[in-house]
Design an enzyme around this catalytic site. Structure first.
Site, short mmCIF file in Angstrom:
data_model
loop_
_atom_site.label_atom_id
_atom_site.label_comp_id
_atom_site.label_asym_id
_atom_site.label_seq_id
_atom_site.Cartn_x
_atom_site.Cartn_y
_atom_site.Cartn_z
N HIS A 1 0.81 -1.23 0.00
CA HIS A 1 0.00 0.00 0.00
C HIS A 1 0.83 1.27 0.00
CE1 HIS A 1 -3.45 -2.58 1.84
NE2 HIS A 1 -3.40 -2.68 0.53
N THR B 1 -3.76 -7.79 11.25
CA THR B 1 -4.57 -7.29 10.15
C THR B 1 -6.01 -7.80 10.28
OG1 THR B 1 -4.79 -7.04 7.75
CG2 THR B 1 -4.03 -9.19 8.54
N SER B 2 -6.94 -6.91 9.91
CA SER B 2 -8.36 -7.27 9.97
C SER B 2 -8.73 -8.15 8.77
CB SER B 2 -9.21 -6.00 9.95
OG SER B 2 -8.91 -5.26 8.78
C1 BV8 Z 1 -8.35 -2.05 -5.62
C2 BV8 Z 1 -3.00 2.97 2.33
C3 BV8 Z 1 -9.09 -2.05 -7.87
C4 BV8 Z 1 -3.76 4.26 2.50
C5 BV8 Z 1 -4.78 1.29 2.39
C6 BV8 Z 1 -12.89 -7.22 -3.06
C7 BV8 Z 1 -13.77 -7.38 -2.02
C8 BV8 Z 1 -14.20 -6.28 -1.27
C9 BV8 Z 1 -13.71 -5.00 -1.55
C10 BV8 Z 1 -12.83 -4.85 -2.58
C11 BV8 Z 1 -12.41 -5.95 -3.31
N1 BV8 Z 1 -11.52 -5.50 -4.27
C12 BV8 Z 1 -11.38 -4.16 -4.14
C13 BV8 Z 1 -12.17 -3.73 -3.12
C14 BV8 Z 1 -12.29 -2.34 -2.69
C15 BV8 Z 1 -11.26 -1.99 -1.63
C16 BV8 Z 1 -11.51 -2.76 -0.36
O1 BV8 Z 1 -10.84 -3.76 -0.09
N2 BV8 Z 1 -12.46 -2.31 0.43
C17 BV8 Z 1 -12.76 -2.96 1.68
C18 BV8 Z 1 -12.58 -1.96 2.83
C19 BV8 Z 1 -14.19 -3.46 1.63
N3 BV8 Z 1 -9.91 -2.23 -2.10
C20 BV8 Z 1 -9.31 -1.29 -2.85
O2 BV8 Z 1 -9.84 -0.25 -3.18
C21 BV8 Z 1 -7.88 -1.59 -3.29
N4 BV8 Z 1 -7.78 -1.28 -4.68
O3 BV8 Z 1 -8.80 -3.13 -5.41
O4 BV8 Z 1 -8.36 -1.41 -6.84
C22 BV8 Z 1 -8.44 -1.64 -9.11
C23 BV8 Z 1 -7.82 -2.61 -9.90
C24 BV8 Z 1 -7.24 -2.21 -11.10
C25 BV8 Z 1 -7.27 -0.86 -11.49
C26 BV8 Z 1 -7.87 0.10 -10.67
C27 BV8 Z 1 -8.46 -0.28 -9.47
C28 BV8 Z 1 -6.88 -0.69 -2.59
C29 BV8 Z 1 -6.87 -0.95 -1.11
C30 BV8 Z 1 -5.71 -0.17 -0.45
C31 BV8 Z 1 -6.25 0.94 0.42
N5 BV8 Z 1 -5.15 1.59 1.15
N6 BV8 Z 1 -3.74 1.87 2.99
C32 BV8 Z 1 -3.70 4.77 3.91
O5 BV8 Z 1 -3.11 4.10 4.79
O6 BV8 Z 1 -4.25 5.87 4.14
S1 BV8 Z 1 -5.62 0.06 3.25
C33 BV8 Z 1 -5.58 0.50 4.93
O7 BV8 Z 1 -6.73 -0.04 5.53
C34 BV8 Z 1 -4.44 -0.14 5.67
O8 BV8 Z 1 -3.30 -0.21 4.87
C35 BV8 Z 1 -4.95 -1.50 6.07
O9 BV8 Z 1 -4.49 -2.48 5.19
C36 BV8 Z 1 -6.44 -1.39 5.88
C37 BV8 Z 1 -7.26 -1.69 7.10
O10 BV8 Z 1 -6.86 -0.74 8.11
P1 BV8 Z 1 -6.78 -1.26 9.65
O11 BV8 Z 1 -8.01 -2.01 9.99
O12 BV8 Z 1 -6.30 -0.22 10.59
O13 BV8 Z 1 -5.64 -2.20 9.60
P2 BV8 Z 1 -5.83 -3.64 9.51
O14 BV8 Z 1 -6.78 -4.05 8.45
O15 BV8 Z 1 -4.48 -4.07 9.30
O16 BV8 Z 1 -6.57 -4.00 10.96
C38 BV8 Z 1 -5.98 -3.70 12.23
C39 BV8 Z 1 -5.96 -5.03 12.95
O17 BV8 Z 1 -5.02 -4.98 13.98
C40 BV8 Z 1 -7.31 -5.40 13.59
O18 BV8 Z 1 -7.66 -6.72 13.23
C41 BV8 Z 1 -6.99 -5.34 15.10
O19 BV8 Z 1 -7.69 -6.35 15.83
C42 BV8 Z 1 -5.53 -5.66 15.12
N7 BV8 Z 1 -4.76 -5.15 16.25
C43 BV8 Z 1 -5.00 -4.04 17.00
N8 BV8 Z 1 -4.02 -3.93 17.94
C44 BV8 Z 1 -3.16 -4.95 17.74
C45 BV8 Z 1 -3.62 -5.73 16.67
N9 BV8 Z 1 -2.97 -6.83 16.23
C46 BV8 Z 1 -1.84 -7.18 16.88
N10 BV8 Z 1 -1.32 -6.48 17.91
C47 BV8 Z 1 -1.95 -5.36 18.37
N11 BV8 Z 1 -1.41 -4.67 19.41
#
Ligand code: BV8
Ligand code: ZN
Length: 258
Positions: free
Chosen positions: A122, A197-198
């Site tokens: 990312h 990661t979630s």
């Molecule tokens: C794309 C950078 C197409 C920016 C980020 C298929 C299915 C569903 C949706 C989609 C799909 N395909 C595409 C989508 C749409 C979308 C998506 O996935 N939406 C989701 C939300 C439904 N994906 C996209 O748009 C991607 N692009 O597919 O483009 C395309 C293809 C060709 C041409 C054009 C277009 C792009 C996605 C990237 C977005 N950018 N980051 C920024 O940071 O500002 S993602 C960002 O959110 C983070 O990087 C992270 O990966 C994500 C989630 O954030 P968090 O929840 O905070 O983090 P995480 O998920 O890692 O969760 C935290 C975890 O930690 C929790 O589980 C918690 O319990 C745990 N935790 C807490 N404390 C601790 C801990 N664990 C261990 N120790 C601790 N102490």
């Protein structure tokens, strides 16, 4: 069979591995004080939904709002330190040089914690570029205080268009080389350790499934359940900063990750 919290079993899997993948999300940096997406935003940013700010449309509509948000996050990362979880990942990589670290995070704590070459799905807060011609822009100097709100982005030195953060926004494709390297590593690994990661953001969330589908054991570190619970060989319920050092000690009792 998912054995919740079976640290000895996870240790045995790590001892037996020679080509692990460590796949990290924002939870890996939580104990460094870097908020995850799920954590409540603070100050002005409370009224904004991060997943709406992290989009090309938001930047196009209000470059200063989005640039100010990212500069505030970068300010926080600059003041954060790698936690014992980051150092444990570096210890795994030092023990097993074929380890590949794949991160969704945009902070630089893996690099500062001893992993110089994470595969960045990312992007990074430390790689700004022109929003029009993609010309790399310098990382702004370190302000004493974080921006309290909107901040006009710098102008590109080459074409004067606004500079944008070097991260992948929702709706943007992931860098092809990074995604390709991540899928390749997950297809060849003999253990996949998914940390903090979630597993909700795609296509990054597919990476652990690439390994699981090939019958490679997946070990998860997260205080709460995620969609990956169903494919894990072992679920270690707890914070990365505590669990990862314990896992390294379970695998290599003589290892001190610092
Ligand atoms: C794309 C950078 C197409 C920016 C980020 C298929 C299915 C569903 C949706 C989609 C799909 N395909 C595409 C989508 C749409 C979308 C998506 O996935 N939406 C989701 C939300 C439904 N994906 C996209 O748009 C991607 N692009 O597919 O483009 C395309 C293809 C060709 C041409 C054009 C277009 C792009 C996605 C990237 C977005 N950018 N980051 C920024 O940071 O500002 S993602 C960002 O959110 C983070 O990087 C992270 O990966 C994500 C989630 O954030 P968090 O929840 O905070 O983090 P995480 O998920 O890692 O969760 C935290 C975890 O930690 C929790 O589980 C918690 O319990 C745990 N935790 C807490 N404390 C601790 C801990 N664990 C261990 N120790 C601790 N102490
Ligand atoms: Zn430009």
């Amino acid at each position: 069979m998912t054995a919740a919290g079976d640290l000895p079993e996870a240790g045995r899997l790590l001892t037996a591995a020679s080509r692990p993948v460590v796949f990290t999300g924002a939870g890996t940096s939580a104990e460094s004080g870097v908020p995850t997406f799920r954590d409540a935003q603070t100050g002005l940013w409370q009224r904004y939904d991060p997943s709406r700010l992290a989009t090309p449309a938001a930047f196009h509509a209000d470059p200063a709002l989005v640039w100010g948000w990212y500069e505030g996050r970068r300010h926080g990362v600059r003041r954060a330190e790698p936690n014992p979880g980051h150092r444990a990942v570096a210890a795994i990589r030092a023990r097993l040089p074929a380890t590949v670290v794949i991160t969704q995070n945009v902070d630089d704590l893996h690099e500062r914690g001893g992993v110089p070459d994470p595969v960045r799905l990312h992007g990074s807060l430390f790689a700004p570029r022109c929003s029009a011609c993609a010309h790399p822009a310098p990382v702004p100097g370190d302000a004493a205080e974080p921006p309290a709100g909107p901040l006009d982005p710098p102008a590109c030195a080459r074409c004067a268009a606004p500079v944008r953060p070097g991260v992948v926004w929702f709706g943007e494709a992931l860098p092809e080389a990074a995604l390709g390297a991540a899928v390749e590593a997950a297809s060849r690994c003999d253990l996949l350790l998914t940390v903090g990661t979630s597993a909700l953001v795609h296509p990054a969330a597919e990476i652990p499934l690439v390994a699981a589908r090939l019958g490679v054991p997946v070990v998860q570190v997260n205080p709460v359940a995620t969609p990956l619970d169903a494919v894990c060989a072992v679920n270690l319920r707890g914070p990365a900063g505590e669990v990862l050092p314990a896992l390294v000690r379970a695998a290599w009792p003589d290892e001190h990750t610092g």
